[in-house]
Scaffold this motif. Structure first.
Motif, PDB file in Angstrom:
ATOM      1  N   THR A 102      22.456  74.929  63.730  1.00 23.26           N
ATOM      2  CA  THR A 102      21.579  73.809  63.393  1.00 23.26           C
ATOM      3  C   THR A 102      21.300  73.823  61.897  1.00 23.26           C
ATOM      4  O   THR A 102      20.955  74.868  61.343  1.00 23.26           O
ATOM      5  CB  THR A 102      20.245  73.931  64.163  1.00 23.26           C
ATOM      6  N   PRO A 103      21.444  72.681  61.222  1.00 18.74           N
ATOM      7  CA  PRO A 103      21.161  72.657  59.780  1.00 18.74           C
ATOM      8  C   PRO A 103      19.679  72.891  59.510  1.00 18.74           C
ATOM      9  O   PRO A 103      18.826  72.509  60.312  1.00 18.74           O
ATOM     10  CB  PRO A 103      21.588  71.247  59.348  1.00 18.74           C
ATOM     11  N   ASN A 104      19.365  73.537  58.381  1.00 18.44           N
ATOM     12  CA  ASN A 104      17.943  73.759  58.090  1.00 18.44           C
ATOM     13  C   ASN A 104      17.270  72.442  57.717  1.00 18.44           C
ATOM     14  O   ASN A 104      17.919  71.448  57.428  1.00 18.44           O
ATOM     15  CB  ASN A 104      17.750  74.864  57.030  1.00 18.44           C
ATOM     16  N   LYS A 105      15.959  72.460  57.707  1.00 25.67           N
ATOM     17  CA  LYS A 105      15.204  71.203  57.669  1.00 25.67           C
ATOM     18  C   LYS A 105      15.312  70.440  56.356  1.00 25.67           C
ATOM     19  O   LYS A 105      14.915  69.286  56.288  1.00 25.67           O
ATOM     20  CB  LYS A 105      13.738  71.475  57.995  1.00 25.67           C
ATOM     21  N   TYR A 106      15.841  71.065  55.300  1.00 17.41           N
ATOM     22  CA  TYR A 106      15.955  70.373  54.018  1.00 17.41           C
ATOM     23  C   TYR A 106      17.376  69.870  53.739  1.00 17.41           C
ATOM     24  O   TYR A 106      17.642  69.326  52.674  1.00 17.41           O
ATOM     25  CB  TYR A 106      15.504  71.296  52.885  1.00 17.41           C
TER      26      TYR A 106
ATOM     27  N   TRP B 127       9.993  66.788  48.481  1.00 15.07           N
ATOM     28  CA  TRP B 127      11.193  66.649  49.324  1.00 15.07           C
ATOM     29  C   TRP B 127      10.798  66.540  50.799  1.00 15.07           C
ATOM     30  O   TRP B 127      10.131  67.418  51.333  1.00 15.07           O
ATOM     31  CB  TRP B 127      12.125  67.840  49.112  1.00 15.07           C
ATOM     32  N   PRO B 128      11.231  65.486  51.527  1.00 14.82           N
ATOM     33  CA  PRO B 128      10.882  65.365  52.951  1.00 14.82           C
ATOM     34  C   PRO B 128      11.782  66.225  53.835  1.00 14.82           C
ATOM     35  O   PRO B 128      12.934  66.492  53.483  1.00 14.82           O
ATOM     36  CB  PRO B 128      11.116  63.879  53.222  1.00 14.82           C
ATOM     37  N   THR B 129      11.280  66.634  54.984  1.00 19.81           N
ATOM     38  CA  THR B 129      12.077  67.429  55.927  1.00 19.81           C
ATOM     39  C   THR B 129      12.840  66.499  56.871  1.00 19.81           C
ATOM     40  O   THR B 129      12.520  65.314  56.996  1.00 19.81           O
ATOM     41  CB  THR B 129      11.188  68.343  56.777  1.00 19.81           C
ATOM     42  N   ARG B 130      13.836  67.052  57.549  1.00 20.35           N
ATOM     43  CA  ARG B 130      14.610  66.273  58.533  1.00 20.35           C
ATOM     44  C   ARG B 130      13.694  65.713  59.617  1.00 20.35           C
ATOM     45  O   ARG B 130      13.853  64.579  60.067  1.00 20.35           O
ATOM     46  CB  ARG B 130      15.699  67.149  59.168  1.00 20.35           C
ATOM     47  N   GLU B 131      12.730  66.535  60.044  1.00 20.86           N
ATOM     48  CA  GLU B 131      11.819  66.096  61.109  1.00 20.86           C
ATOM     49  C   GLU B 131      10.996  64.892  60.665  1.00 20.86           C
ATOM     50  O   GLU B 131      10.798  63.933  61.427  1.00 20.86           O
ATOM     51  CB  GLU B 131      10.892  67.246  61.529  1.00 20.86           C
ATOM     52  N   GLU B 132      10.501  64.933  59.425  1.00 22.80           N
ATOM     53  CA  GLU B 132       9.710  63.810  58.909  1.00 22.80           C
ATOM     54  C   GLU B 132      10.559  62.537  58.821  1.00 22.80           C
ATOM     55  O   GLU B 132      10.108  61.437  59.179  1.00 22.80           O
ATOM     56  CB  GLU B 132       9.150  64.157  57.525  1.00 22.80           C
ATOM     57  N   ILE B 133      11.781  62.702  58.363  1.00 19.72           N
ATOM     58  CA  ILE B 133      12.680  61.548  58.240  1.00 19.72           C
ATOM     59  C   ILE B 133      13.004  60.982  59.623  1.00 19.72           C
ATOM     60  O   ILE B 133      12.975  59.757  59.835  1.00 19.72           O
ATOM     61  CB  ILE B 133      13.976  61.962  57.506  1.00 19.72           C
TER      62      ILE B 133
END
Length: 914
Positions: free
Chosen positions: A272-276, A614-620
């Motif tokens: 799984t890619p990290n959140k950034y 910088w936004p995280t994947r979850e936020e996006i």
């Protein structure tokens, strides 16, 4: 039926997909009852289905089906098979010359007493007008013209878009009227008007069928396109790849593609890619990895549990970059996430039902978590997504990945490295690394140095199809503005979305105003900065770059960054994700370590670091779930073919034969078919040829036939001036592809061309009989007037980059009879064959250097009366030296084209038969 079922050897496999609809049938490959089928890669199953369905015993034979079924054995035997794609897609830079060729072919067929209307697409073709718009106006236009208007940034943004679109129509009216004529004169050709989006995103969101339902048969969607990034559609499970315009025209006229059955590299994704991490980071990592593996001419098929971690937009981004890692196709078989995407983009429930039902019935529906479904591959390579780090790629090639944490040091290394040291060097003397040049702009003083960002563009097809990175850029912009950050006004910023849907969800989610405040207004819908349609830089910026001989930088979210492509004044160009484009724009330089140095200091004196905003994947993803909805896609695409009033009002003649206008500088009848007779000419040896250019490795189609700016001192400029045009009216080489006189003069006109004869970057060569240095076109013209045939010497990967048919047509018009290279990019080799130019390849271990060739010799290529695919031929020099090379006609069909003098000549003779 178009499938000639009565003569099909596999008619016994036909059955209804739904018993309730007995007239809607399909070829059930499971009824072949062949255990080899379930072991085939899913991409090869698509080739097999096409062969089974089209098996007429003539163009597609039963032996061809057996060759594909026996892929495990035949993949390594250079076996030739036919493939009939379900459709063809074109963009306007490549579409205009295709329609010009069709119009000229109709004239030629008429001259041979044939029926000109036989020149007509039988394979459905969609043409998206998306490459003509340029970034002439951006935020500086707002500053100059709208500073007194009290309008929101989004409303002001509309004015910029409108100005660019107005200028697009002003420049390209002739081309657009010609295309409109083509849409009336030729059947089966649909045109998507300008302002709709980029071809690949429109293809994903609107044109893709995934499964065709036509003539009461279901079958897989597949295509070829006249843009190398056609492969983007593979992310949705539709097999497709780029071909030259010449080859696409033959497919449109009903010819199957003759292809060597490819090896298939299985690319296993895990973790799984990290959140950034963004999809851009993943694709640049994959691109570098697969370049190292070596996948030229092969299919890549993705599998493994990590695929389920990727959205269709993420997969499409990876598939889009397929030409950059050299593969033919980069295939993600259809799974449940694909079906969800089709639903999200507004496809109706009935289509979704038969798509899933059909693919499951023929064993083409994928469950990435089920290892029992994993097919056999030629080779398996793996990537753990958790190891991916933020990265860019550059400064001159898309495969040269640089971790963001290493950018500052890497650029410093590039500055001092020799020009061709790994294709990254600029050879700037150490004492000049820190030079700064001051300049005035809009009443304020600024300075530039090496690495200063002067273009920052969220552009092109790679990322603007992907809501995660577009919304990520928007959220980053929102946080940057709230933190008090801005972008220096002289930096040319732009946002060119892939479709109107992007603008819709950026606006609805509330981030558009913040993008606009940083200068990233919507400037147009189409391929802009990535193709070289970046428009002019402010004059004070150009003067500062020139004065300091600076290596200025462009940062773009595109897929191509070859030398001289993005802009003549940006010698360093980096591919980056949309959020990173904004970050580098704020920083104003690529010489920054984001971990240790702040992006900027705001008006309160606070240092703001990239990690702070910088936004995280979850936020996006949370924003994406809320705002990217099916209603947007339905609303945008329901009116896409009718909404452009300027296109609708264009007048076009209705004649079936085109009335060529001799005063036109855009559309001209090409000389390719002058003097064409029904009889074939026997191939002759090339005798005492001169070398026009001696080139090195990685010469791209941009070097051979640039798409962008027409330099004012070039042969093309002199021609246009002689026709009464001013430099403002020159437009670009890409827009002039309907005029062979411009394109012949534009061949090898890239200012970054490095010809060993003169040992510096310039579009020049030496006319060997006298030793004069002159423009390439002028030298070629002198050789032709003296009756001398010409050759090109080159190194590895000759013709890499865009699938540009003019990179073969141009050399043909210059009198080049053959190219001698160490290796070729797949599409370009095919284009050379299509124009009757011989692609010669050094034998393994040989090269210009190892054979001691200076390029100043005269070359005789001995061509025997009987030619076979990939045969070795003798080359003799006037110095007495001789050596051998391989003639890269890879299939019998390619040899047939060569004997006819090219693929279009073959089609004309065929269509002229009674």
């Amino acid at each position: 039926s178009v499938f000639l079922v009565m003569t099909n050897s596999y008619a016994h496999t036909i059955e209804p997909l739904d018993p309730q609809k007995p007239d809607h049938k399909f070829f059930n490959l499971k009824k072949l009852k062949d255990p080899r089928y379930d072991q085939l890669p899913f991409s090869i199953r698509v080739l097999l289905e096409s062969a089974v369905r089209n098996c007429d015993g003539f163009l597609v034979k039963k032996e061809d089906v057996e060759k594909i079924l026996n892929w495990k054995v035949t993949q390594s035997q250079t076996v030739e098979v036919p493939f009939r794609p379900a459709r063809v897609i074109l963009q306007d830079f490549t579409g205009v010359p295709a329609v010009v060729d069709f119009a000229a072919m109709r004239d030629a067929v008429k001259k041979l007493q044939g029926d000109p209307e036989k020149i007509n697409p039988v394979c459905p073709a969609d043409l998206v007008i998306d490459h003509s718009i340029q970034v002439d106006f951006n935020r500086n236009f707002i500053k100059l013209f709208f500073c007194r208007l009290e309008q929101t940034p989004f409303n002001v943004c509309f004015h910029v878009l409108q100005k660019n679109q107005d200028l697009e129509f002003e420049r390209n009216r002739e081309r657009f009227e010609f295309l409109k004529w083509g849409s009336k004169a030729f059947r089966n050709m649909r045109i998507i008007p300008p302002g709709s989006g980029i071809v690949h995103q429109v293809n994903l969101e609107y044109l893709a069928r995934v499964v065709f339902e036509q003539d009461e048969y279901y079958y897989p969607d597949s295509l070829v396109g006249t843009d190398s990034h056609t492969t983007m559609i593979d992310g949705l499970g539709v097999l497709g790849w780029g071909v030259g315009g010449i080859e696409a025209e033959a497919v449109m006229l009903g010819q199957p593609i003759s292809m060597v059955l490819p090896e298939v590299i299985g690319y296993k994704l895990q973790g799984t890619p990290n959140k950034y991490i963004t999809s851009t980071d993943i694709v640049l990592t994959v691109t570098k990895h697969l370049r190292q593996v070596g996948v030229v001419g092969k299919f890549v098929e993705f599998f493994g549990p990590g695929v389920a971690q990727l959205s269709i937009a993420d997969r499409a981004t990876i598939a889009n970059m397929c030409p950059e890692y050299g593969a033919t196709a980069a295939f993600f078989p259809v799974d449940q996430i694909s079906i969800h995407y089709l639903k999200q983009t507004g496809r109706d429930a009935e289509k979704l039902s038969y798509i899933e039902k059909y693919l499951k019935a023929v064993g083409m529906f994928r469950d990435y978590s089920n290892t029992a479904q994993d097919p056999q591959f030629t080779q398996v390579v793996e990537l753990d997504l958790s190891t991916v780090v933020p990265c860019c790629s550059g400064p001159k090639r898309p495969q040269d990945k640089v971790a963001v944490s290493e950018m500052k040091q890497d650029f410093k290394t590039c500055l001092g490295a020799k020009v061709h040291q790994g294709f990254k060097g600029f050879q700037v003397a150490p004492e000049r690394h820190d030079v700064r040049v001051s300049f005035q702009f809009n009443g304020a003083e600024y300075s530039l140095s090496h690495g200063s960002v002067v273009i920052a563009a969220i552009t092109s097809c790679t990322n603007t199809s992907n809501p995660s990175v577009m919304l990520g850029a928007g959220l980053l912009a929102q946080r940057a503005v709230k933190a008090g950050l801005s972008v220096k006004p002289y930096i040319k910023t732009s946002l060119s979305p892939g479709s109107g849907v992007v603008t819709y969800y950026l606006k609805e989610s509330g981030v558009m105003d913040f993008l606009s405040q940083l200068g990233f207004e919507v400037v147009g819908y189409g391929c802009m900065t990535c193709i070289g349609n970046s428009g002019p830089l402010p004059e004070p910026v150009v003067e500062a770059i020139t004065q300091g001989d600076l290596v200025a930088a462009g940062v773009l979210s595109g897929n191509r960054n070859f030398e001289g492509r993005v802009h003549p004044n940006t010698r360093a160009n980096y591919l980056a994700s949309p959020p990173l484009v904004i970050a580098y724009a704020i920083a104003g330089t690529v010489r920054i370590d984001f971990e240790k140095e702040p992006l900027a200091v705001n008006s309160q004196g606070k240092e703001v670091f990239l990690r702070d905003i910088w936004p995280t994947r979850e936020e996006i993803q949370a924003v994406e779930r809320q705002f990217v909805i099916p209603a947007m896609f339905k609303e945008v695409y329901e009116k896409v073919e009718k909404v452009n009033e300027r296109w609708n009002s264009l007048k076009a003649p209705s004649d079936k034969l085109y009335a060529w206008d001799p005063s036109s500088t855009y559309i001209k009848s090409p000389p390719f078919f002058d003097g064409l007779t029904r009889e074939l000419q026997t191939p002759k040896s090339i005798t005492d040829a001169y070398v026009l250019l001696d080139l090195g490795d990685s010469v791209t189609t941009d070097h051979i036939s640039p798409a962008g700016n027409i330099a004012r001192n070039s042969p093309a400029a002199r021609y246009l001036t002689s026709r009464g045009l001013t430099p403002r009216e020159f437009n670009s080489y890409g827009s002039r592809r309907g005029n062979d006189a411009v394109m012949a003069r534009g061949t090898f006109a890239n200012i970054r061309l490095l010809n060993k004869f003169i040992n510096k970057q310039a579009p020049c060569t030496i006319y060997l009989p006298t030793g004069e240095t002159m423009d390439v076109f002028d030298a070629a013209e002198k050789y032709q007037q003296a009756g001398h045939p010409l050759l090109i010497l080159a190194g590895k990967e000759y013709g890499s980059g865009s699938s540009r048919d003019w990179a073969a047509k141009g050399p043909f018009l210059l009198g080049i009879k053959a190219v001698l290279a160490e290796s070729y990019e797949r599409i370009h080799r095919s284009n050379l064959v299509g124009m009757g130019v011989i692609p010669l390849e050094y034998l393994p271990g040989d090269s210009t250097e190892s054979l001691g060739l200076s390029g100043r010799e005269r070359y005789t290529v001995i061509i025997p009366p009987q030619i076979t695919p990939r045969m070795t031929v003798d080359i003799k020099l006037d110095t007495g030296k001789s050596f051998q090379a391989k003639m890269r006609f890879d299939t019998d069909v390619e040899l047939t084209y060569f004997h006819h003098g090219g693929i279009l000549n073959y089609m004309i003779r065929k269509m002229s038969e009674n």
